[in-house]
Motif scaffolding. Structure first.
Motif, PDB file in Angstrom:
ATOM      1  N   GLY A  19      77.565  51.810  34.528  1.00 58.31           N
ATOM      2  CA  GLY A  19      78.070  51.714  35.894  1.00 58.31           C
ATOM      3  C   GLY A  19      79.410  52.388  36.061  1.00 58.31           C
ATOM      4  N   LEU A  20      80.310  52.176  35.106  1.00 62.59           N
ATOM      5  CA  LEU A  20      81.621  52.813  35.162  1.00 62.59           C
ATOM      6  C   LEU A  20      81.482  54.325  34.970  1.00 62.59           C
ATOM      7  N   GLY A  21      80.562  54.726  34.114  1.00 59.65           N
ATOM      8  CA  GLY A  21      80.319  56.153  33.927  1.00 59.65           C
ATOM      9  C   GLY A  21      79.856  56.820  35.210  1.00 59.65           C
ATOM     10  N   ILE A  22      78.964  56.144  35.935  1.00 59.16           N
ATOM     11  CA  ILE A  22      78.472  56.680  37.204  1.00 59.16           C
ATOM     12  C   ILE A  22      79.583  56.703  38.248  1.00 59.16           C
ATOM     13  N   ALA A  23      80.311  55.590  38.361  1.00 60.08           N
ATOM     14  CA  ALA A  23      81.406  55.517  39.332  1.00 60.08           C
ATOM     15  C   ALA A  23      82.422  56.617  39.073  1.00 60.08           C
ATOM     16  N   THR A  24      82.730  56.862  37.799  1.00 58.91           N
ATOM     17  CA  THR A  24      83.695  57.899  37.433  1.00 58.91           C
ATOM     18  C   THR A  24      83.203  59.286  37.826  1.00 58.91           C
ATOM     19  N   ALA A  25      81.939  59.572  37.515  1.00 58.93           N
ATOM     20  CA  ALA A  25      81.382  60.887  37.834  1.00 58.93           C
ATOM     21  C   ALA A  25      81.357  61.135  39.340  1.00 58.93           C
ATOM     22  N   PHE A  26      80.980  60.120  40.105  1.00 60.69           N
ATOM     23  CA  PHE A  26      80.938  60.262  41.555  1.00 60.69           C
ATOM     24  C   PHE A  26      82.341  60.463  42.129  1.00 60.69           C
ATOM     25  N   ALA A  27      83.291  59.653  41.647  1.00 60.77           N
ATOM     26  CA  ALA A  27      84.661  59.748  42.154  1.00 60.77           C
ATOM     27  C   ALA A  27      85.264  61.109  41.840  1.00 60.77           C
ATOM     28  N   GLN A  28      84.994  61.617  40.652  1.00 56.75           N
ATOM     29  CA  GLN A  28      85.524  62.923  40.276  1.00 56.75           C
ATOM     30  C   GLN A  28      84.878  64.048  41.067  1.00 56.75           C
ATOM     31  N   ALA A  29      83.688  63.770  41.621  1.00 59.93           N
ATOM     32  CA  ALA A  29      83.020  64.757  42.476  1.00 59.93           C
ATOM     33  C   ALA A  29      83.495  64.670  43.926  1.00 59.93           C
ATOM     34  N   GLY A  30      84.448  63.766  44.189  1.00 59.82           N
ATOM     35  CA  GLY A  30      85.019  63.660  45.522  1.00 59.82           C
ATOM     36  C   GLY A  30      84.445  62.567  46.387  1.00 59.82           C
ATOM     37  N   ALA A  31      83.566  61.731  45.821  1.00 65.52           N
ATOM     38  CA  ALA A  31      82.996  60.629  46.601  1.00 65.52           C
ATOM     39  C   ALA A  31      83.966  59.448  46.621  1.00 65.52           C
ATOM     40  N   LYS A  32      83.868  58.653  47.672  1.00 60.01           N
ATOM     41  CA  LYS A  32      84.579  57.374  47.735  1.00 60.01           C
ATOM     42  C   LYS A  32      83.656  56.338  47.116  1.00 60.01           C
ATOM     43  N   VAL A  33      84.172  55.534  46.205  1.00 62.66           N
ATOM     44  CA  VAL A  33      83.305  54.645  45.428  1.00 62.66           C
ATOM     45  C   VAL A  33      83.782  53.199  45.515  1.00 62.66           C
ATOM     46  N   MET A  34      82.863  52.322  45.890  1.00 61.14           N
ATOM     47  CA  MET A  34      83.108  50.883  45.838  1.00 61.14           C
ATOM     48  C   MET A  34      82.464  50.352  44.569  1.00 61.14           C
ATOM     49  N   LEU A  35      83.292  49.866  43.645  1.00 62.29           N
ATOM     50  CA  LEU A  35      82.806  49.303  42.399  1.00 62.29           C
ATOM     51  C   LEU A  35      82.531  47.820  42.601  1.00 62.29           C
ATOM     52  N   CYS A  36      81.360  47.376  42.208  1.00 64.59           N
ATOM     53  CA  CYS A  36      80.974  45.973  42.332  1.00 64.59           C
ATOM     54  C   CYS A  36      80.644  45.433  40.949  1.00 64.59           C
ATOM     55  N   ASP A  37      81.214  44.267  40.629  1.00 64.61           N
ATOM     56  CA  ASP A  37      80.946  43.678  39.318  1.00 64.61           C
ATOM     57  C   ASP A  37      81.216  42.181  39.381  1.00 64.61           C
ATOM     58  N   ILE A  38      80.677  41.454  38.412  1.00 65.09           N
ATOM     59  CA  ILE A  38      80.879  40.006  38.342  1.00 65.09           C
ATOM     60  C   ILE A  38      82.124  39.651  37.548  1.00 65.09           C
ATOM     61  N   GLU A  39      82.631  40.616  36.744  1.00 62.74           N
ATOM     62  CA  GLU A  39      83.782  40.369  35.872  1.00 62.74           C
ATOM     63  C   GLU A  39      85.078  40.804  36.538  1.00 62.74           C
ATOM     64  N   ASP A  40      85.919  39.834  36.896  1.00 62.13           N
ATOM     65  CA  ASP A  40      87.191  40.114  37.561  1.00 62.13           C
ATOM     66  C   ASP A  40      88.105  41.020  36.739  1.00 62.13           C
ATOM     67  N   ALA A  41      88.366  40.624  35.504  1.00 60.68           N
ATOM     68  CA  ALA A  41      89.321  41.351  34.672  1.00 60.68           C
ATOM     69  C   ALA A  41      88.847  42.774  34.396  1.00 60.68           C
ATOM     70  N   ALA A  42      87.567  42.919  34.068  1.00 58.83           N
ATOM     71  CA  ALA A  42      87.024  44.250  33.787  1.00 58.83           C
ATOM     72  C   ALA A  42      87.054  45.122  35.033  1.00 58.83           C
ATOM     73  N   LEU A  43      86.777  44.522  36.195  1.00 58.31           N
ATOM     74  CA  LEU A  43      86.796  45.269  37.453  1.00 58.31           C
ATOM     75  C   LEU A  43      88.208  45.775  37.747  1.00 58.31           C
TER      76      LEU A  43
END
Length: 282
Positions: A19-43
């Protein structure tokens, strides 16, 4: 979606691993990304890491096995970014054992996160993608285990479901301008074997005590070793970005299990060969 710049993506299970790999790739391509996760600290850590690269990201905590929390995450996304163009149903757990060890709680937890959350994600975000008329894409993370089940586990069953859902949705959503891809990774360096760290209290007992000796213990240790030496999730993220840009129906990460998939197809064909030439109406 040939151009991701300026688009908005919602990614579940985004604080680590694929998930983080995908979010990173999208963000680096210029997309705005909302990351969703159950883990507060990791998020929080993931957001801090990404913001150092001056990308437009935000985060929302949610237990995706609860439909209401997923709906609230969608509301938070539209409140922050206005539109959603890309949905990535990536959150997953490795729960459930083989026949003889099944429990209702392990099935409910695994299917709830891996399959029902994918269904609800599409149900909730699909209309949001449709309403702006700019097109979009849905990626759902299955597994090679969604094509070549290696056992009677809830995990394998859930991943077969994700594959079936994605294959069925693709022709249905294409006329609406929405592409659909299913990601079937092999061994990736993630925390999938430690999914019980996020086990909600309502599923207490779903994470069984693993054996320390015997054939099953050896198999589990082998899988852990393969995962620890697996493919970098950032590479998977780049593959998913490419898959979205080029509307790939299937996104694979490597060729290791191609012969096993081919063997399954051959076995299916053999089933048809058994009845070839027979008249079912006689």
């Amino acid at each position: 979606m040939k151009e991701l710049a300026g688009k908005t993506a919602f990614v579940t299970g985004a604080a680590s691993g694929i998930g983080l790999g995908i979010a990173t790739a999208f963000a680096q391509a210029g997309a705005k990304v909302m990351l969703c996760d159950i883990e507060d600290a990791a998020l929080s850590a993931a957001l801090e890491q990404l913001r150092r690269t001056n990308v437009d990201v935000d985060g929302v905590k949610a237990d995706v096995s609860l439909k209401a929390e997923l709906a609230a995450a969608a509301e938070a996304t539209t409140a922050r970014y206005g539109k959603v163009h890309i949905l990535v149903n990536n959150a997953g757990v490795g729960g459930g054992g083989p026949y003889g060890t099944w429990t209702d709680t392990s099935w409910n937890w695994t299917l709830g996160v891996n399959l029902m959350a994918t269904i609800w994600g599409i149900e909730i975000f699909g209309p949001l993608i449709e309403q702006h008329g700019e097109g979009g894409h849905i990626v759902s993370t299955a597994s090679l285990a969604g094509l070549i089940s290696g056992g009677s586990t809830a995990y394998n069953v859930s991943k077969y479901g994700v594959v079936a859902l994605s294959e069925g949705l693709r022709p249905e959503l294409a006329p609406r301008g929405i592409g659909v891809s299913v990601l079937c990774p092999g061994f990736i360096r993630t925390h999938i074997m430690d999914s019980s760290r996020n086990l909600p209290k309502r599923f207490e007992g779903a994470a069984r005590t693993l054996p320390t000796s015997g054939p099953l213990a050896e198999r589990i240790n082998l899988v852990r070793q393969r995962i620890s030496q697996g493919i970098d999730p950032t590479y998977v993220g780049e593959l998913v970005r490419e898959g979205v840009e080029n509307d790939w129906p299937y996104i694979f990460t490597d060729l290791e299990f191609e012969p096993v998939v081919e063997a399954r197809f051959a076995a299916i064909k053999q089933g048809f060969d058994h009845i070839r030439g027979r008249d079912p109406k006689r």
